[in-house]
Design a protein around this motif. Sequence first.
Motif, PDB file in Angstrom:
ATOM      1  N   GLU A 109      10.310  -3.375  -1.560  1.00  0.00           N
ATOM      2  CA  GLU A 109       8.857  -3.235  -1.680  1.00  0.00           C
ATOM      3  C   GLU A 109       8.162  -3.434  -0.341  1.00  0.00           C
ATOM      4  OE1 GLU A 109       6.953  -2.262  -4.181  1.00  0.00           O
ATOM      5  OE2 GLU A 109       8.185  -2.192  -5.875  1.00  0.00           O
ATOM      6  N   GLU A 110       8.666  -4.274   0.264  1.00  0.00           N
ATOM      7  CA  GLU A 110       7.882  -4.306   1.648  1.00  0.00           C
ATOM      8  C   GLU A 110       8.377  -3.273   2.650  1.00  0.00           C
ATOM      9  OE1 GLU A 110       9.106  -8.149   3.581  1.00  0.00           O
ATOM     10  OE2 GLU A 110       9.072  -9.122   1.813  1.00  0.00           O
ATOM     11  N   PHE A 111       9.360  -2.563   2.541  1.00  0.00           N
ATOM     12  CA  PHE A 111       9.601  -1.475   3.466  1.00  0.00           C
ATOM     13  C   PHE A 111       8.762  -0.518   2.705  1.00  0.00           C
ATOM     14  CE2 PHE A 111      13.970  -2.964   4.332  1.00  0.00           C
ATOM     15  CZ  PHE A 111      13.761  -3.058   5.813  1.00  0.00           C
ATOM     16  N   LYS A 112       8.484  -0.336   1.623  1.00  0.00           N
ATOM     17  CA  LYS A 112       7.846   0.851   0.901  1.00  0.00           C
ATOM     18  C   LYS A 112       6.212   0.777   1.247  1.00  0.00           C
ATOM     19  CE  LYS A 112       6.588   2.750  -3.654  1.00  0.00           C
ATOM     20  NZ  LYS A 112       6.875   2.986  -5.089  1.00  0.00           N
ATOM     21  N   GLU A 113       5.710  -0.655   1.394  1.00  0.00           N
ATOM     22  CA  GLU A 113       4.406  -0.520   1.747  1.00  0.00           C
ATOM     23  C   GLU A 113       4.105   0.052   3.066  1.00  0.00           C
ATOM     24  OE1 GLU A 113       3.426  -4.689   1.996  1.00  0.00           O
ATOM     25  OE2 GLU A 113       3.815  -5.019  -0.395  1.00  0.00           O
ATOM     26  N   ASP A 114       4.981   0.135   4.101  1.00  0.00           N
ATOM     27  CA  ASP A 114       4.623   1.021   5.225  1.00  0.00           C
ATOM     28  C   ASP A 114       5.082   2.308   5.422  1.00  0.00           C
ATOM     29  OD1 ASP A 114       3.757  -1.666   6.371  1.00  0.00           O
ATOM     30  OD2 ASP A 114       5.939  -2.071   6.884  1.00  0.00           O
ATOM     31  N   CYS A 115       5.412   2.968   4.238  1.00  0.00           N
ATOM     32  CA  CYS A 115       6.063   4.272   4.241  1.00  0.00           C
ATOM     33  C   CYS A 115       4.904   5.281   3.507  1.00  0.00           C
ATOM     34  CB  CYS A 115       7.283   4.295   3.804  1.00  0.00           C
ATOM     35  SG  CYS A 115       8.595   3.415   4.674  1.00  0.00           S
ATOM     36  N   SER A 116       4.490   6.274   4.013  1.00  0.00           N
ATOM     37  CA  SER A 116       3.622   7.209   2.975  1.00  0.00           C
ATOM     38  C   SER A 116       4.460   8.312   2.474  1.00  0.00           C
ATOM     39  CB  SER A 116       2.932   7.820   3.934  1.00  0.00           C
ATOM     40  OG  SER A 116       3.231   8.518   5.052  1.00  0.00           O
ATOM     41  N   PHE A 117       5.757   8.343   2.685  1.00  0.00           N
ATOM     42  CA  PHE A 117       6.810   9.456   1.954  1.00  0.00           C
ATOM     43  C   PHE A 117       7.157   8.859   0.906  1.00  0.00           C
ATOM     44  CE2 PHE A 117       9.210   6.973   5.376  1.00  0.00           C
ATOM     45  CZ  PHE A 117      10.173   6.712   4.692  1.00  0.00           C
ATOM     46  N   ALA A 118       7.814   9.863  -0.089  1.00  0.00           N
ATOM     47  CA  ALA A 118       8.656   9.230  -1.397  1.00  0.00           C
ATOM     48  C   ALA A 118       9.355   8.154  -0.977  1.00  0.00           C
ATOM     49  CB  ALA A 118       9.007  10.562  -1.916  1.00  0.00           C
ATOM     50  N   PHE A 119       9.328   7.010  -1.570  1.00  0.00           N
ATOM     51  CA  PHE A 119       9.992   5.801  -1.510  1.00  0.00           C
ATOM     52  C   PHE A 119      10.038   5.148  -2.938  1.00  0.00           C
ATOM     53  CE2 PHE A 119      11.790   1.743  -0.382  1.00  0.00           C
ATOM     54  CZ  PHE A 119      12.071   1.623   0.839  1.00  0.00           C
ATOM     55  N   ASN A 120      11.319   5.542  -3.397  1.00  0.00           N
ATOM     56  CA  ASN A 120      11.602   4.815  -5.143  1.00  0.00           C
ATOM     57  C   ASN A 120      12.519   3.847  -4.955  1.00  0.00           C
ATOM     58  OD1 ASN A 120      10.298   7.381  -6.012  1.00  0.00           O
ATOM     59  ND2 ASN A 120      11.914   8.478  -5.005  1.00  0.00           N
ATOM     60  N   ILE A 121      12.043   2.962  -5.850  1.00  0.00           N
ATOM     61  CA  ILE A 121      12.854   1.527  -5.855  1.00  0.00           C
ATOM     62  C   ILE A 121      13.223   1.478  -7.559  1.00  0.00           C
ATOM     63  CG2 ILE A 121      12.732  -0.783  -5.641  1.00  0.00           C
ATOM     64  CD1 ILE A 121      10.458  -0.624  -3.942  1.00  0.00           C
ATOM     65  N   ILE A 122      14.746   1.675  -7.379  1.00  0.00           N
ATOM     66  CA  ILE A 122      15.224   1.861  -8.845  1.00  0.00           C
ATOM     67  C   ILE A 122      16.396   0.738  -9.166  1.00  0.00           C
ATOM     68  CG2 ILE A 122      16.674   3.664 -10.006  1.00  0.00           C
ATOM     69  CD1 ILE A 122      16.040   5.571  -7.600  1.00  0.00           C
ATOM     70  N   GLY A 123      15.735   0.002 -10.395  1.00  0.00           N
ATOM     71  CA  GLY A 123      16.480  -1.142 -10.648  1.00  0.00           C
ATOM     72  C   GLY A 123      17.627  -0.495 -11.807  1.00  0.00           C
ATOM     73  N   GLN A 124      18.685  -1.293 -11.864  1.00  0.00           N
ATOM     74  CA  GLN A 124      19.855  -0.623 -12.441  1.00  0.00           C
ATOM     75  C   GLN A 124      20.540  -2.065 -13.217  1.00  0.00           C
ATOM     76  OE1 GLN A 124      21.235   1.305  -8.902  1.00  0.00           O
ATOM     77  NE2 GLN A 124      22.185   2.746 -10.475  1.00  0.00           N
ATOM     78  N   GLU A 125      20.874  -1.708 -14.287  1.00  0.00           N
ATOM     79  CA  GLU A 125      21.620  -2.995 -14.724  1.00  0.00           C
ATOM     80  C   GLU A 125      23.188  -3.015 -14.357  1.00  0.00           C
ATOM     81  OE1 GLU A 125      20.855  -4.338 -18.665  1.00  0.00           O
ATOM     82  OE2 GLU A 125      18.921  -3.355 -18.647  1.00  0.00           O
TER      83      GLU A 125
END
Length: 125
Positions: A109-125
């Motif tokens: 999430e911290e990385f994503k805040e600095d990026c304007s390109f598509a940045f998907n954080i995908i949770g997996q079990e």
Amino acid sequence: MNDLKIEATQSTPLIETDAGRGIIYMEGDSYPENSFEYYSDLVAWVDQYLKEQTRPLSLELTLLYLNTSSIKVMMDIFDELEEAHHAGREVTVNWHYDLDNERVAELAEEFKEDCSFAFNIIGQE
């Protein structure tokens, strides 16, 4: 353009690149003795890919732990992707993480805040 295949160790992630498909795959922990040296081939590959190719570039990450110097290297790579994005390139990060590992989700999430390109954080079990 030569692709990379760097095998994982206890303290370094698997790194595989596929220029033909425009994919970088990384999986594992990252706390090498010298992160800048360890990632130098990957940084050079990203730079060369962005200069020579016009296809999109996707980073598929399943990183479990990164030490401070690995975080700095990833920031440098994301900065380069950000520049490419502003120049009109399609770049994407898909960061996969275990739902039980909130620390990795917070880092992503911290990385994503600095990026304007598509940045998907995908949770997996």
